[in-house]
Structures are given as structure tokens and as C-alpha cells.
Design a protein around this motif. Structure first.
Motif, PDB file in Angstrom:
ATOM      1  N   TRP A   1       0.818  -1.215   0.000  1.00 25.22           N
ATOM      2  CA  TRP A   1       0.000   0.000   0.000  1.00 25.22           C
ATOM      3  C   TRP A   1       0.850   1.263   0.000  1.00 25.22           C
ATOM      4  O   TRP A   1       0.441   2.299  -0.528  1.00 25.22           O
ATOM      5  CB  TRP A   1      -0.940  -0.013   1.207  1.00 25.22           C
TER       6      TRP A   1
ATOM      7  N   ALA B   1      -4.114  -7.933   0.099  1.00 23.78           N
ATOM      8  CA  ALA B   1      -4.363  -6.494   0.136  1.00 23.78           C
ATOM      9  C   ALA B   1      -5.540  -6.127  -0.762  1.00 23.78           C
ATOM     10  O   ALA B   1      -6.404  -5.321  -0.376  1.00 23.78           O
ATOM     11  CB  ALA B   1      -3.112  -5.732  -0.287  1.00 23.78           C
ATOM     12  N   ARG B   2      -5.591  -6.712  -1.944  1.00 21.81           N
ATOM     13  CA  ARG B   2      -6.698  -6.435  -2.864  1.00 21.81           C
ATOM     14  C   ARG B   2      -8.026  -6.916  -2.272  1.00 21.81           C
ATOM     15  O   ARG B   2      -9.062  -6.258  -2.427  1.00 21.81           O
ATOM     16  CB  ARG B   2      -6.445  -7.108  -4.200  1.00 21.81           C
TER      17      ARG B   2
ATOM     18  N   GLU C   1      -9.072  -4.433   0.296  1.00 22.63           N
ATOM     19  CA  GLU C   1      -9.555  -3.226  -0.380  1.00 22.63           C
ATOM     20  C   GLU C   1     -10.982  -3.417  -0.877  1.00 22.63           C
ATOM     21  O   GLU C   1     -11.776  -2.472  -0.883  1.00 22.63           O
ATOM     22  CB  GLU C   1      -8.643  -2.878  -1.558  1.00 22.63           C
TER      23      GLU C   1
ATOM     24  N   TYR D   1     -12.978  -2.889   2.199  1.00 20.35           N
ATOM     25  CA  TYR D   1     -12.834  -1.536   2.754  1.00 20.35           C
ATOM     26  C   TYR D   1     -11.829  -0.794   1.886  1.00 20.35           C
ATOM     27  O   TYR D   1     -10.643  -1.091   1.918  1.00 20.35           O
ATOM     28  CB  TYR D   1     -12.363  -1.593   4.209  1.00 20.35           C
ATOM     29  N   GLY D   2     -12.269   0.183   1.149  1.00 19.19           N
ATOM     30  CA  GLY D   2     -11.485   0.723   0.052  1.00 19.19           C
ATOM     31  C   GLY D   2     -10.200   1.471   0.310  1.00 19.19           C
ATOM     32  O   GLY D   2      -9.163   1.119  -0.261  1.00 19.19           O
ATOM     33  N   PRO D   3     -10.174   2.523   1.150  1.00 17.23           N
ATOM     34  CA  PRO D   3      -9.058   3.489   1.084  1.00 17.23           C
ATOM     35  C   PRO D   3      -7.808   3.086   1.854  1.00 17.23           C
ATOM     36  O   PRO D   3      -7.206   3.896   2.555  1.00 17.23           O
ATOM     37  CB  PRO D   3      -9.692   4.745   1.686  1.00 17.23           C
ATOM     38  N   CYS D   4      -7.386   1.851   1.728  1.00 21.91           N
ATOM     39  CA  CYS D   4      -6.257   1.354   2.525  1.00 21.91           C
ATOM     40  C   CYS D   4      -4.960   2.098   2.216  1.00 21.91           C
ATOM     41  O   CYS D   4      -4.234   2.510   3.125  1.00 21.91           O
ATOM     42  CB  CYS D   4      -6.064  -0.135   2.295  1.00 21.91           C
ATOM     43  N   ALA D   5      -4.641   2.253   0.943  1.00 18.15           N
ATOM     44  CA  ALA D   5      -3.376   2.895   0.582  1.00 18.15           C
ATOM     45  C   ALA D   5      -3.318   4.316   1.128  1.00 18.15           C
ATOM     46  O   ALA D   5      -2.313   4.725   1.719  1.00 18.15           O
ATOM     47  CB  ALA D   5      -3.201   2.884  -0.932  1.00 18.15           C
TER      48      ALA D   5
ATOM     49  N   TYR E   1     -18.092  -1.836   8.340  1.00 19.44           N
ATOM     50  CA  TYR E   1     -17.601  -2.694   7.257  1.00 19.44           C
ATOM     51  C   TYR E   1     -17.384  -4.098   7.814  1.00 19.44           C
ATOM     52  O   TYR E   1     -16.241  -4.515   8.062  1.00 19.44           O
ATOM     53  CB  TYR E   1     -16.308  -2.123   6.673  1.00 19.44           C
TER      54      TYR E   1
ATOM     55  N   ALA F   1     -14.691  -6.471   6.233  1.00 22.31           N
ATOM     56  CA  ALA F   1     -13.318  -6.076   6.546  1.00 22.31           C
ATOM     57  C   ALA F   1     -12.999  -6.366   8.007  1.00 22.31           C
ATOM     58  O   ALA F   1     -11.900  -6.839   8.334  1.00 22.31           O
ATOM     59  CB  ALA F   1     -13.117  -4.601   6.243  1.00 22.31           C
TER      60      ALA F   1
END
Length: 248
Positions: free
Chosen positions: A16, A30-31, A34, A37-41, A186, A189
Motif C-alpha cells: 500500500w 491487500a486487494r 480493499e 474496505y477501500g481506502p487502505c493505501a 464494514y 473487513a
């Protein structure tokens, strides 16, 4: 080192952060996260930026030795890359992460990596500790305690922070964070984080520090801690700050 069969949170975070020390199994995990729960990076880059600001503040106070607990990978703006005049000991309990960290730091004489259980500082290698944190127990040091509180119950966390407090000299700093209740909405997640993962209401964070005294910045969302300009537009998944062991 053989490619691991299981993903690692440390290597997922490296992915990330845009690093190079991860494997396909980590990218897949990681994908998947994501997707839940989307905004990990964005969140982990913001957390790394907070780490940089906190470490810089500790170094500006004259501290030149750091202990990093639950360190993950020593790359992408980690402690020795921020406090370039300091010496740093990174520690972790995951043997794969330790070996990879040692490879990354093999040519660095100011930073080392070793096994260490954050909940039992007696597990730290004393020779490494005194080599890379030479002021340990005698003069102020910086302790980095990020990404750990969420996996410790209140009693274990309180005992651990008290043990660290007792071990360091007055004037020492603690950089810390807590996970908020961001993932409560979420459930997929949250399930991926496992049964040990603990979200906490921000109102509970202060008492968990015990005798550590937060700086006047307080405990705030990490995107807003001593930030220059406009804070990053990320969810308030992490709150954190600096605390000190008062002198005298």
C-alpha cells in the motif's frame, strides 16, 4: 528467502505504501481487503506521514536513539530514514519480517533489526538494544508503538505501556496510535482482521496511556497531528500522538 505461503500485514502495508518488499500472496490479500474496505493505501500513507512527523519531533527534542516495536518493514519513510542522525533498533515477532528487515538493513551501521515481543521487553536482545539504542535506561530515547494497540486487550496494553515507562529514562517519548471504530460499518473487513482486533472509542484512548503524559497536541486523528497545510482527506481510522515520561 523462499516466497512465503501466507500473507503478512507488514508486507501488505509495504504494498500500500508503494514499496518493493512484498509477494503475490500479499498483493492478493491487500486487494481482498480493499474490496471490503477501500481506502487502505491512502490511510496507511497518512499513518506513515504521521510517523515521520512524530519521529522528526522526537529527534528535534534532542533524542538520538529509537526503539521501534512491532516495526514491520524498515522502508518507505520509516524511522531511520527520517531521523538520519539517530540510531534505531527495529523489532517484530514475525520471523519472516525479522529476516527480511535484517536483509534490508544489512549495510546500515546505524539501524538494526531483531526479534522482540512488544508485550515483554525482556525478549529484546540486550546486545542489540545497547548497540542501537545506546541511551536505553540512562538518557531519553524514542519508543515507537504503532499498529499494536488494536491487537492488545486493555489489561495487556496497560501493562505493556507501564513496563516500557518503567524501563526508559525521564524525558523519553512514546509515539503511539489507536484504531478508532471506523471498521464497525464494514463487517466483511472487520471479520478479516480476526477476533483479536479491538476498535476503541477515542474517548477511551487517554486513560490507556497510564502514566505517559500526552504532549499538548493531545490525541487526535493522525491526519491532523502537527500537519502543515490542509490535512489529508482520509477517514479517521487512526488516532495518535506523542507522550512523554516527565522529567523529575
Amino acid at each position: 528467502m523462499a516466497e512465503p505461503e501466507q500473507p503478512s500485514t507488514a508486507r501488505m502495508i509495504d504494498f500500500w505504501l508503494g514499496g518493493e518488499h512484498h509477494y503475490p500472496v500479499d498483493v492478493a490479500a491487500a486487494r481482498a481487503f480493499e474490496g471490503a474496505y477501500g481506502p487502505c493505501a491512502a490511510i496507511f500513507r497518512d499513518l506513515r506521514a504521521f510517523l515521520g512527523r512524530a519521529v522528526a519531533a522526537i529527534a528535534d527534542a534532542g533524542v538520538d536513539g529509537f526503539l521501534v516495536l512491532g516495526a514491520g518493514l524498515p522502508t518507505r519513510g520509516n524511522v531511520h530514514e527520517v531521523a538520519t542522525a539517530a540510531s534505531v533498533l527495529y523489532t517484530d515477532v514475525d520471523p519472516v519480517t525479522v529476516r527480511l528487515g535484517q536483509q534490508i538493513l544489512a549495510d546500515n551501521d546505524r539501524a538494526g533489526y531483531g526479534y522482540g515481543d512488544a508485550t515483554d521487553i525482556g525478549t529484546l536482545d540486550r546486545a542489540q538494544l545497547h548497540r542501537f539504542v545506546p541511551g536505553w535506561g540512562r538518557r531519553p530515547v524514542g519508543v515507537v508503538f504503532l499498529g499494536l494497540a488494536a491487537f492488545l486487550d486493555d489489561a495487556t496494553l496497560a501493562r505493556t505501556l507501564e513496563e516500557i515507562y518503567e524501563a526508559v529514562s525521564p524525558g523519553s517519548f512514546l509515539a503511539f496510535d489507536f484504531d478508532s471504530e471506523e471498521l464497525a460499518g464494514y463487517p466483511e473487513a472487520l471479520a478479516m482482521m480476526g477476533p483479536q482486533f479491538r476498535m476503541r472509542d477515542p474517548a477511551s484512548f487517554g486513560p490507556l496511556l497510564g502514566r505517559w503524559t500526552p504532549t499538548r497536541d493531545g490525541i487526535v486523528a493522525v491526519s491532523r497531528w502537527r500537519v502543515d497545510g490542509v490535512p489529508a482527506a482520509v477517514p479517521d481510522a487512526f488516532h495518535g500522538g506523542l507522550a512523554v515520561k516527565p522529567a523529575g
